[in-house]
Design an enzyme around this catalytic site. Structure first.
Site, PDB file in Angstrom:
ATOM      1  CG  HIS B  49      -1.937  -1.061   1.233  1.00 31.35           C
ATOM      2  ND1 HIS B  49      -3.031  -1.027   0.407  1.00 31.35           N
ATOM      3  CD2 HIS B  49      -2.047  -2.202   1.968  1.00 31.35           C
ATOM      4  CE1 HIS B  49      -3.775  -2.104   0.625  1.00 31.35           C
ATOM      5  NE2 HIS B  49      -3.193  -2.834   1.566  1.00 31.35           N
ATOM      6  NE  ARG B 311      -8.922  -7.683   6.450  1.00 34.29           N
ATOM      7  CZ  ARG B 311      -9.934  -8.281   5.825  1.00 34.29           C
ATOM      8  NH1 ARG B 311     -10.622  -9.243   6.438  1.00 34.29           N
ATOM      9  NH2 ARG B 311     -10.262  -7.948   4.598  1.00 34.29           N
ATOM     10  CB  CYS B 401       2.681 -27.604 -13.661  1.00 25.73           C
ATOM     11  SG  CYS B 401       1.360 -26.373 -13.687  1.00 25.73           S
ATOM     12  CB  CYS B 443       1.131 -31.161 -12.470  1.00 19.38           C
ATOM     13  SG  CYS B 443       0.546 -29.870 -11.362  1.00 19.38           S
TER      14      CYS B 443
HETATM   15  C1  LIG Z   1      -7.605 -10.615   3.945  1.00 16.64           C
HETATM   16  C2  LIG Z   1      -6.286  -9.927   4.190  1.00 16.64           C
HETATM   17  C3  LIG Z   1      -5.810  -8.989   3.281  1.00 16.64           C
HETATM   18  C4  LIG Z   1      -4.604  -8.355   3.514  1.00 16.64           C
HETATM   19  N1  LIG Z   1      -4.118  -7.530   2.572  1.00 16.64           N
HETATM   20  C5  LIG Z   1      -2.935  -6.901   2.784  1.00 16.64           C
HETATM   21  C6  LIG Z   1      -2.368  -6.071   1.804  1.00 16.64           C
HETATM   22  O1  LIG Z   1      -2.875  -5.978   0.685  1.00 16.64           O
HETATM   23  N2  LIG Z   1      -1.243  -5.403   2.088  1.00 16.64           N
HETATM   24  C7  LIG Z   1      -0.646  -5.505   3.287  1.00 16.64           C
HETATM   25  O2  LIG Z   1       0.338  -4.825   3.503  1.00 16.64           O
HETATM   26  N3  LIG Z   1      -1.115  -6.347   4.223  1.00 16.64           N
HETATM   27  C8  LIG Z   1      -2.236  -7.057   3.994  1.00 16.64           C
HETATM   28  N4  LIG Z   1      -2.719  -7.925   4.916  1.00 16.64           N
HETATM   29  C9  LIG Z   1      -1.990  -8.104   6.144  1.00 16.64           C
HETATM   30  C10 LIG Z   1      -0.787  -9.023   5.997  1.00 16.64           C
HETATM   31  O3  LIG Z   1      -1.138 -10.182   5.296  1.00 16.64           O
HETATM   32  C11 LIG Z   1      -0.317  -9.407   7.375  1.00 16.64           C
HETATM   33  O4  LIG Z   1      -0.107  -8.252   8.094  1.00 16.64           O
HETATM   34  C12 LIG Z   1       0.982 -10.185   7.357  1.00 16.64           C
HETATM   35  O5  LIG Z   1       0.924 -11.289   6.488  1.00 16.64           O
HETATM   36  C13 LIG Z   1       1.279 -10.650   8.740  1.00 16.64           C
HETATM   37  O6  LIG Z   1       2.432 -11.448   8.748  1.00 16.64           O
HETATM   38  P1  LIG Z   1       2.879 -12.176  10.057  1.00 16.64           P
HETATM   39  O7  LIG Z   1       4.226 -12.691   9.790  1.00 16.64           O
HETATM   40  O8  LIG Z   1       2.686 -11.268  11.211  1.00 16.64           O
HETATM   41  O9  LIG Z   1       1.802 -13.311  10.286  1.00 16.64           O
HETATM   42  P2  LIG Z   1       1.660 -14.769   9.655  1.00 16.64           P
HETATM   43  O10 LIG Z   1       1.960 -14.801   8.238  1.00 16.64           O
HETATM   44  O11 LIG Z   1       0.334 -15.287  10.090  1.00 16.64           O
HETATM   45  O12 LIG Z   1       2.796 -15.566  10.374  1.00 16.64           O
HETATM   46  C14 LIG Z   1       2.701 -16.057  11.675  1.00 16.64           C
HETATM   47  C15 LIG Z   1       3.312 -17.419  11.710  1.00 16.64           C
HETATM   48  O13 LIG Z   1       3.402 -17.868  13.050  1.00 16.64           O
HETATM   49  C16 LIG Z   1       3.170 -19.246  13.064  1.00 16.64           C
HETATM   50  N5  LIG Z   1       2.800 -19.635  14.440  1.00 16.64           N
HETATM   51  C17 LIG Z   1       1.662 -19.331  15.090  1.00 16.64           C
HETATM   52  N6  LIG Z   1       1.656 -19.870  16.302  1.00 16.64           N
HETATM   53  C18 LIG Z   1       2.848 -20.537  16.438  1.00 16.64           C
HETATM   54  C19 LIG Z   1       3.431 -21.309  17.456  1.00 16.64           C
HETATM   55  N7  LIG Z   1       2.802 -21.540  18.621  1.00 16.64           N
HETATM   56  N8  LIG Z   1       4.648 -21.832  17.255  1.00 16.64           N
HETATM   57  C20 LIG Z   1       5.296 -21.641  16.069  1.00 16.64           C
HETATM   58  N9  LIG Z   1       4.766 -20.913  15.082  1.00 16.64           N
HETATM   59  C21 LIG Z   1       3.568 -20.370  15.260  1.00 16.64           C
HETATM   60  C22 LIG Z   1       2.075 -19.416  12.067  1.00 16.64           C
HETATM   61  O14 LIG Z   1       1.970 -20.744  11.604  1.00 16.64           O
HETATM   62  C23 LIG Z   1       2.474 -18.435  10.991  1.00 16.64           C
HETATM   63  O15 LIG Z   1       3.238 -19.039   9.969  1.00 16.64           O
HETATM   64  C24 LIG Z   1      -3.903  -8.598   4.692  1.00 16.64           C
HETATM   65  C25 LIG Z   1      -4.373  -9.571   5.579  1.00 16.64           C
HETATM   66  C26 LIG Z   1      -5.546 -10.255   5.305  1.00 16.64           C
HETATM   67  C27 LIG Z   1      -6.002 -11.328   6.216  1.00 16.64           C
END
Ligand SMILES: Cc1cc2nc3c(=O)[nH]c(=O)nc-3n(C[C@H](O)[C@H](O)[C@H](O)COP(=O)(O)OP(=O)(O)OC[C@H]3O[C@@H](n4cnc5c(N)ncnc54)[C@H](O)[C@@H]3O)c2cc1C
Ligand SMILES: Cc1cc2nc3c(=O)[nH]c(=O)nc-3n(C[C@H](O)[C@H](O)[C@H](O)COP(=O)(O)OP(=O)(O)OC[C@H]3O[C@@H](n4cnc5c(N)ncnc54)[C@H](O)[C@@H]3O)c2cc1C
Lengths: 425, 489
Positions: B49, B311, B401, B443
């Protein structure tokens, strides 16, 4: 760059039959290209019988049917290039293909026959809600696992869609000791051949739930069950009727789509209803020198028709090689009431081979009895009474050149006789 | 003793891991799933964004605007596709035109460059398929698109190459402060002793924080559903197209992907369970309705897949980032909802500063490598390059694929790379095999065979996404022996 007389893309029954016919017609240089390591196309995994009833008057298995053409092709000196994927095709018939032995092969062909077959519709195409666990397969993928690889995709199975592959897999998996809970079909009639409904479901007491669909898939990692519900006349699920069915696998048999990615590259004219190229009576596409047959042209239920069609495409190619590109005036073939499509979509009556044209068509719904009318601007030129018309069973009719001569338009329509039937079986 | 243990292999955890891997530190990343990018970072809108959306003064606003420009360099170093295609917020009536003005004002306050309100004519020229009812649009040229799981995997591969120990299939089940200082992080397999813990567990960050006895906050999952379309229709829009935002969400967008598809979504509904990524009938209807307001003619027959992401909405409705005041060495990164992907590079910088303040010494390594081994994306090569690649390595001559033209060479590479793929989904996220119009129908048996061969496992052990998601149930004939055959009447 290699120069070739005739290149056939796809070594399934369509491609093989076309190749055999082309050699018989005296075309010396016939090359079939297939991406698989063996020729035969989808028939390799169809180990049930029922192939060849029209052409050989025998009930062959898929591999047996294919084998006859493979042997014939080899005997006649057709060159078959396997493990080779065609990646590009241009309107002026240049091809790019790759394999591990020769790398990237470039070919200029005088004529091309498209025989790439089709692929299955997937979950995405019909938007089934729910989770996305392991255990959701198309019926054809499951067929490959069972019949070629020797593995069972599941033990307790629900099948969505009553297309032929789904019906056949219901029986096959049952014979392998799996429990097929039911086959769920959204339409009020089955989408498969009647003989398959009888031989694959009824004989094994597998319920066919018409006017039902899957409205949810459960299970995070592997399918744990599905929710099925009845649908109303607009095909919307009636949630009050929803019920959970426990299973570890959902098979989808929800339709086939002609595989025309290569054709689209050339900007060939595509018929959005059939999903295949628009062709004339020689099965020549909108691009001179490029022909199409088999499932890439429209989806067939009987392989015998595929072979017939392939023979016609080969003759078209031979004529093209003999006389070169000739500009034809075509008249349109119009799809009228109660028909989904008619093929070929246009013809030149003067250039009709052997004095007659085989028209293929599908009805939009089942009818117990119907009258098929073939009309020109002068009125009805031919009609025929048909019994047990079903969308799943292709209608084929021959019309002679004499019957069509002088017409500016040919129109097909189907008129239901007697009361309307809801259930086809 | 480990210096830093990162919990969670999402984009945030992996970017921090990569950042820390340039210093002389012992870093471990633990992820509960069988691959990184298995949580929210694999299912989102993939938009970097511009930063006009978030309320000025929030961490979301600040870190989004700081994070956005950092993407060029990260993607160049890691060879990850990133396209700054710009975004448009479309107004359909006078009221919404006013909203555009407000957004532009907010954007300027947040520090977003080059914002512009364009009129209807210009908009239709830029986006011919957009509804004729549109009045005006806010154009933000700095917005971009990326593939979020490819990015996350690239970050993890790089971290791995630079010595970070990435432990997959390792859910954290306990965290304790140790008497002699430091913390212990418990997974089913082992106990990791570490000086610092970075909690980047996404939806589960609140639970990890509570587990450690650190700050108490709560995270609510808020679902967003999507439909993705066949590549054939990928050019229906050229930019990220938003509707005018409402109080609760940025709305349902129509957006190209870096791989040439386009998608519609997401909606926004709170759900109860943190793993409820199911797609609903109502949800699909809702996003179709929403997207049609922007692009009236959608090729709905050509949807290839639907999916949902969650989210991680914190009770403060802002990112929760900071060192714990209760547990020394524990650092929270919670509530990373949208724009968390865009903000990730700035979140990373902020966390490094926090670590420094908390006493971690950062000494650069001399042998830090900012890149990763090249990937031969066969479908993007020209014919000469294809020829040369197959000549060098014939396995690139075999297409596995067909929809996405992925070769056997690419699949073998995906399995053998740093942090190699171990499941079908992991292969899919690295190569696109199975992501095309037939969704793996053709695939998947072939990819499974390659996985089994390369990993030296039985085909029955091949999974979709880790233990419990085995693809096959047995060998033929096996059930007959145990189950009994039903014969025809
Ligand atoms: C519908 C939607 C649309 C979005 N669109 C955008 C966008 O267009 N642009 C943007 O900037 N952001 C967007 N976001 C936000 C963005 O996707 C997130 O902010 C970002 O992916 C968060 O990353 P993260 O690493 O915090 O979380 P995650 O990717 O969820 O990573 C957390 C990890 O922790 C692991 N975990 C959890 N508990 C444990 C445990 N006990 N032990 C070990 N591992 C664990 C999980 O398995 C996971 O892999 C969007 C989100 C959603 C849901
Ligand atoms: C489960 C099932 C049951 C059936 N039962 C019967 C039955 O009982 N009786 C009956 O008569 N018919 C039956 N049929 C129908 C019949 O088998 C098909 O209509 C027929 O096989 C179609 O032939 P084809 O050559 O057009 O396509 P295919 O058999 O699909 O062959 C196409 C070939 O093209 C190759 N190809 C595609 N693209 C490329 C490319 N770019 N480069 C190189 N190669 C390419 C493919 O690898 C494939 O080998 C059944 C079909 C199925 C699936």
């Amino acid at each position: 760059m290699q120069n070739r007389e005739l290149v056939i893309i796809g070594g399934g029954p369509a491609g093989l039959s076309a190749a055999v016919e082309a050699r018989k017609l005296g075309i010396k240089d016939v090359l079939v290209i297939d991406r698989e390591s063996e020729p035969g196309g989808i028939l390799k995994q169809c180990i049930h019988t029922g192939f060849g009833l029209h052409i050989f008057n025998e009930e062959l298995t898929g591999p047996e049917y294919a084998e006859r053409f493979i042997e014939e092709a080899e005997r006649l000196g057709v060159e078959i290039m396997l493990d080779t994927m065609v990646l590009e095709l241009t309107a002026d018939r240049r091809l790019v293909a790759i394999n591990s032995r020769e790398g990237l092969v470039e070919i200029k062909a005088k004529t091309v026959i498209l025989a790439m077959g089709c692929r299955e519709r997937t979950r995405g195409a019909i938007n089934i809600p729910g989770f996305r666990p392991a255990g959701v397969f198309t019926a054809g993928t499951a067929q490959r696992f069972v019949n070629i690889e020797g593995y069972m995709p599941g033990r307790k199975i629900v099948i969505l869609g009553s297309g032929d592959i789904g019906l056949i897999m219901a029986r096959r998996l049952t014979l392998e000791g799996a429990e097929v809970q039911c086959v769920v079909e959204i339409m009020p009639y089955s989408n498969g051949l009647i003989r398959n409904v009888v031989q694959c479901l009824e004989d094994y007491d597998i319920p066919l739930l018409l006017k039902h669909t899957v409205v949810n898939i459960h299970g995070r990692k592997r399918v744990e069950g599905v929710t099925i519900a009845e649908v109303d006349d607009d095909m919307k699920p009636v949630m009050e009727t929803a019920r959970f069915v426990s299973c570890d696998t959902l098979l989808l048999s929800v339709g086939l789509i002609p595989e025309n990615e290569l054709s689209r590259m050339t900007n060939i004219e595509i018929d959005e209803v059939t999903g295949g190229p628009v062709v004339n009576q020689r099965l020549e596409t909108s691009l001179p020198g490029i022909f199409a047959c088999g499932n890439v042209l429209h989806v067939h239920d009987l392989v015998d028709y595929v072979t017939q069609e392939a023979v016609l495409a080969a003759r078209g190619a031979a004529l093209y090689l003999a006389s070169g590109s000739k500009k034809y005036e075509h008249i349109p073939v119009v799809t009228g009431d109660n028909l989904r499509y008619v093929l070929p979509q246009r013809i030149n009556v003067d250039a009709v081979l052997e004095g007659k044209v085989n028209f293929f068509m599908r009805s939009v719904r089942p009818m117990a009895k119907a009258e098929l009318f073939i009309e020109s601007e002068w009125g009805v030129i031919k009609s025929r009474t048909l019994r047990h018309v079903r969308p799943s069973e292709m209608i084929s009719i021959q019309v002679s050149r004499d019957e069509m001569i002088g017409s500016e338009i040919i129109k097909f329509r189907l008129q239901e006789e007697g009361g309307r039937v809801e259930h086809g079986n | 003793m480990i210096d830093v243990a990162i919990v969670g292999g999402g984009v945030v955890g992996c970017m921090i891991a990569r950042k820390l891997s340039r210093y002389q530190l012992k870093v471990v990343l633990v992820e509960k799933e069988d691959d990184v990018a298995s949580g929210t970072s694999k299912a989102n809108s993939a938009v970097i964004h511009a930063g006009y959306d978030a309320k000025p003064g929030t961490l979301k606003a600040k870190l989004n605007v700081q994070g956005n420009p950092l993407y060029d360099e990260i993607c160049r170093e890691l060879d990850v596709p990133f396209k700054r295609i710009g975004s448009l917020v479309v107004a359909l009536n006078e009221e919404e035109v006013n909203v555009l003005e407000e957004l532009m004002e907010r954007g300027k306050n947040n520090g977003v460059p080059n914002l512009e309100i364009i009129n209807r004519e210009k908009l239709l020229e830029m986006e011919p398929n957009i509804t004729s009812e549109s009045r005006a649009a806010l154009y933000a040229p700095t917005a971009g698109i990326i593939c979020p799981y490819e990015l996350t995997i690239a970050l993890a591969e790089n971290a791995c190459l630079n010595g970070v120990d990435i432990k997959l299939n390792s859910p954290v089940i306990g965290i304790r402060a140790e008497s002699g200082g430091g913390l212990s992080v418990e997974t089913p397999g082992e106990i990791i002793h570490t000086r610092y813990v970075i909690n980047a567990a996404g939806l589960f960050a609140d639970e990890i924080s509570r587990m450690a006895g650190a700050e108490d906050y709560s995270i609510t999952p808020r679902k967003g559903e999507y439909l993705i379309f066949d590549r054939r229709f990928g050019d229906i829009v050229n930019r990220v197209i938003f509707p005018s935002p409402t109080k609760i969400s940025k709305g349902i967008l129509v957006c190209p992907t870096v791989d040439g598809n386009f998608f519609i979504g997401p909606n926004s509904n709170d759900v109860r369970e943190k793993d409820d990524v199911s797609v609903t009938l109502q949800g699909i209807e809702e996003i179709v309705r929403g997207a049609r307001k922007l692009i009236p003619r959608l090729p709905l027959m050509h949807v290839i897949a639907s999916f949902a992401g969650l989210r991680a909405v914190s009770n403060t409705n802002d990112f929760v980032i900071g060192a714990s005041k209760k547990v020394r060495g524990f650092i929270n990164i919670g509530g990373i909802q949208s724009p968390g992907l865009s903000a990730a590079p700035a979140i990373t910088e902020m966390v490094v500063d926090i670590l420094k303040e908390e006493g971690l010494e950062l000494k650069e390594k001399s042998n830090y490598n900012p890149g990763r081994p090249q990937i031969n994306k066969f479908r993007l090569f020209n014919n000469e390059e294809k020829k040369e690649l197959i000549r060098r390595d014939p396995v690139y001559g075999r297409v596995v694929c067909r929809c996405e033209t992925v070769t056997e060479g690419e699949i073998i590479d995906a399995i053998r790379r740093p942090l190699g793929a171990r499941s079908l989904d992991a292969v899919k996220r690295r190569t696109r095999a199975g992501m095309g119009r037939c969704q793996g129908g053709f695939c998947s048996p072939r990819v499974m065979a390659i996985l089994a061969r390369e990993l030296g496992i039985d085909p029955l052990e091949v999974t979709k996404c880790g233990s419990g998601s085995e693809m096959l149930k047995g060998r033929t004939k096996e059930f007959i022996e145990t189950g009994g055959v039903k014969s025809a009447k």
